[in-house]
Design a protein around this motif. Sequence first.
Motif, PDB file in Angstrom:
ATOM      1  N   CYS A 128      -1.182  -1.718   5.362  1.00 58.05           N
ATOM      2  CA  CYS A 128      -1.241  -3.171   5.192  1.00 58.05           C
ATOM      3  C   CYS A 128      -0.281  -3.957   6.082  1.00 58.05           C
ATOM      4  O   CYS A 128      -0.537  -5.111   6.389  1.00 58.05           O
ATOM      5  CB  CYS A 128      -1.005  -3.543   3.736  1.00 58.05           C
ATOM      6  SG  CYS A 128       0.694  -3.317   3.172  1.00 58.05           S
ATOM      7  N   CYS A 152       1.981 -11.277   2.691  1.00 58.86           N
ATOM      8  CA  CYS A 152       1.849 -10.589   3.976  1.00 58.86           C
ATOM      9  C   CYS A 152       2.701 -11.224   5.071  1.00 58.86           C
ATOM     10  O   CYS A 152       2.901 -10.631   6.133  1.00 58.86           O
ATOM     11  CB  CYS A 152       0.387 -10.581   4.423  1.00 58.86           C
ATOM     12  SG  CYS A 152      -0.268 -12.227   4.810  1.00 58.86           S
ATOM     13  N   LEU A 182      -2.737  -6.753   7.096  1.00 63.17           N
ATOM     14  CA  LEU A 182      -3.782  -7.276   6.221  1.00 63.17           C
ATOM     15  C   LEU A 182      -3.347  -8.554   5.529  1.00 63.17           C
ATOM     16  O   LEU A 182      -2.215  -8.669   5.066  1.00 63.17           O
ATOM     17  CB  LEU A 182      -4.156  -6.238   5.158  1.00 63.17           C
ATOM     18  CG  LEU A 182      -4.677  -4.903   5.674  1.00 63.17           C
ATOM     19  CD1 LEU A 182      -4.975  -3.978   4.507  1.00 63.17           C
ATOM     20  CD2 LEU A 182      -5.913  -5.096   6.533  1.00 63.17           C
ATOM     21  N   CYS A 183      -4.286  -9.509   5.453  1.00 60.89           N
ATOM     22  CA  CYS A 183      -4.090 -10.747   4.714  1.00 60.89           C
ATOM     23  C   CYS A 183      -5.363 -11.019   3.941  1.00 60.89           C
ATOM     24  O   CYS A 183      -6.456 -10.960   4.506  1.00 60.89           O
ATOM     25  CB  CYS A 183      -3.796 -11.903   5.678  1.00 60.89           C
ATOM     26  SG  CYS A 183      -3.685 -13.499   4.830  1.00 60.89           S
ATOM     27  N   ARG A 184      -5.224 -11.329   2.681  1.00 61.33           N
ATOM     28  CA  ARG A 184      -6.408 -11.594   1.858  1.00 61.33           C
ATOM     29  C   ARG A 184      -6.635 -13.084   1.647  1.00 61.33           C
ATOM     30  O   ARG A 184      -7.591 -13.464   0.991  1.00 61.33           O
ATOM     31  CB  ARG A 184      -6.255 -10.909   0.506  1.00 61.33           C
ATOM     32  CG  ARG A 184      -6.263  -9.411   0.635  1.00 61.33           C
ATOM     33  CD  ARG A 184      -6.140  -8.752  -0.707  1.00 61.33           C
ATOM     34  NE  ARG A 184      -6.262  -7.316  -0.524  1.00 61.33           N
ATOM     35  CZ  ARG A 184      -6.896  -6.532  -1.356  1.00 61.33           C
ATOM     36  NH1 ARG A 184      -7.467  -7.004  -2.424  1.00 61.33           N
ATOM     37  NH2 ARG A 184      -6.963  -5.247  -1.123  1.00 61.33           N
ATOM     38  N   CYS A 185      -5.765 -13.942   2.189  1.00 59.65           N
ATOM     39  CA  CYS A 185      -5.871 -15.368   1.882  1.00 59.65           C
ATOM     40  C   CYS A 185      -6.300 -16.248   3.048  1.00 59.65           C
ATOM     41  O   CYS A 185      -7.096 -17.153   2.861  1.00 59.65           O
ATOM     42  CB  CYS A 185      -4.531 -15.892   1.370  1.00 59.65           C
ATOM     43  SG  CYS A 185      -3.899 -15.075  -0.098  1.00 59.65           S
ATOM     44  N   THR A 186      -5.746 -16.033   4.232  1.00 58.64           N
ATOM     45  CA  THR A 186      -5.873 -17.032   5.296  1.00 58.64           C
ATOM     46  C   THR A 186      -7.094 -16.883   6.176  1.00 58.64           C
ATOM     47  O   THR A 186      -7.450 -17.830   6.874  1.00 58.64           O
ATOM     48  CB  THR A 186      -4.653 -17.001   6.232  1.00 58.64           C
ATOM     49  OG1 THR A 186      -4.646 -15.760   6.939  1.00 58.64           O
ATOM     50  CG2 THR A 186      -3.366 -17.194   5.467  1.00 58.64           C
ATOM     51  N   GLY A 187      -7.716 -15.735   6.236  1.00 53.85           N
ATOM     52  CA  GLY A 187      -8.807 -15.531   7.162  1.00 53.85           C
ATOM     53  C   GLY A 187      -8.333 -15.324   8.590  1.00 53.85           C
ATOM     54  O   GLY A 187      -9.133 -15.325   9.512  1.00 53.85           O
ATOM     55  N   TYR A 188      -7.049 -15.159   8.806  1.00 49.46           N
ATOM     56  CA  TYR A 188      -6.416 -14.807  10.080  1.00 49.46           C
ATOM     57  C   TYR A 188      -6.414 -15.912  11.135  1.00 49.46           C
ATOM     58  O   TYR A 188      -5.557 -15.911  11.994  1.00 49.46           O
ATOM     59  CB  TYR A 188      -7.021 -13.528  10.692  1.00 49.46           C
ATOM     60  CG  TYR A 188      -6.875 -12.323   9.804  1.00 49.46           C
ATOM     61  CD1 TYR A 188      -5.697 -11.593   9.778  1.00 49.46           C
ATOM     62  CD2 TYR A 188      -7.915 -11.932   8.983  1.00 49.46           C
ATOM     63  CE1 TYR A 188      -5.555 -10.490   8.962  1.00 49.46           C
ATOM     64  CE2 TYR A 188      -7.782 -10.831   8.154  1.00 49.46           C
ATOM     65  CZ  TYR A 188      -6.599 -10.115   8.147  1.00 49.46           C
ATOM     66  OH  TYR A 188      -6.466  -9.034   7.327  1.00 49.46           O
ATOM     67  N   CYS A 232       0.808  -1.222   0.000  1.00 46.61           N
ATOM     68  CA  CYS A 232       0.000   0.000   0.000  1.00 46.61           C
ATOM     69  C   CYS A 232       0.842   1.273   0.000  1.00 46.61           C
ATOM     70  O   CYS A 232       0.399   2.295  -0.491  1.00 46.61           O
ATOM     71  CB  CYS A 232      -0.938   0.000   1.200  1.00 46.61           C
ATOM     72  SG  CYS A 232      -0.111   0.271   2.792  1.00 46.61           S
ATOM     73  N   CYS A 261      -0.448 -17.127  -0.070  1.00 52.57           N
ATOM     74  CA  CYS A 261       0.348 -16.497  -1.122  1.00 52.57           C
ATOM     75  C   CYS A 261       1.697 -16.053  -0.572  1.00 52.57           C
ATOM     76  O   CYS A 261       2.675 -15.959  -1.296  1.00 52.57           O
ATOM     77  CB  CYS A 261      -0.401 -15.347  -1.772  1.00 52.57           C
ATOM     78  SG  CYS A 261      -0.358 -13.787  -0.868  1.00 52.57           S
TER      79      CYS A 261
END
Length: 157
Positions: free
Chosen positions: A44, A100, A131-137, A39, A97
């Motif tokens: 992020c 992050c 921020l992570c767009r893949c793991t759902g935290y 960002c 991915c």
Amino acid sequence: MDIKFDLNGQSVSADVEPRTTLADCIRNNFGQTGTHLACEHGVCGACTVLVNGEAVRSCLMLAVQVQGDQVVTVEGLSGDELTPLQAAFRKHHALQCGFCTPGFITTAHALLSHEPGADEERIRDVLSGNLCRCTGYVPIVEAVLEARESYRGSGSK
């Protein structure tokens, strides 16, 4: 401007423009590409590094600000083997991915180094800045919870 600082335990120096960010300096001058840029607004967390043990957004910090400081990137957290934190990330599939991941690892390391007894709520609070767009935290939090044990009583890992 000439700057000198420690990067991952090694004394380094560079001639940088005063406007050069720490992230750009680390990546372009020293090839530490584990520090990711996304960002470039500090939102992020992908560029998180440790400066004197504190997690900072290297996209918001100027390289000249670390004169004489100790900077640690994700590359500087381990040697030939995974740290317990990195191993926990792998075990819990806390990366997909991977973009992050360096920011999460350095953020979690800073937290556990200062607060090895951090509870789940505190861990979630600190990690919420990344921020992570893949793991759902969920797997990320599980990994940090597991890694806590390695920080208790033995200092940082």
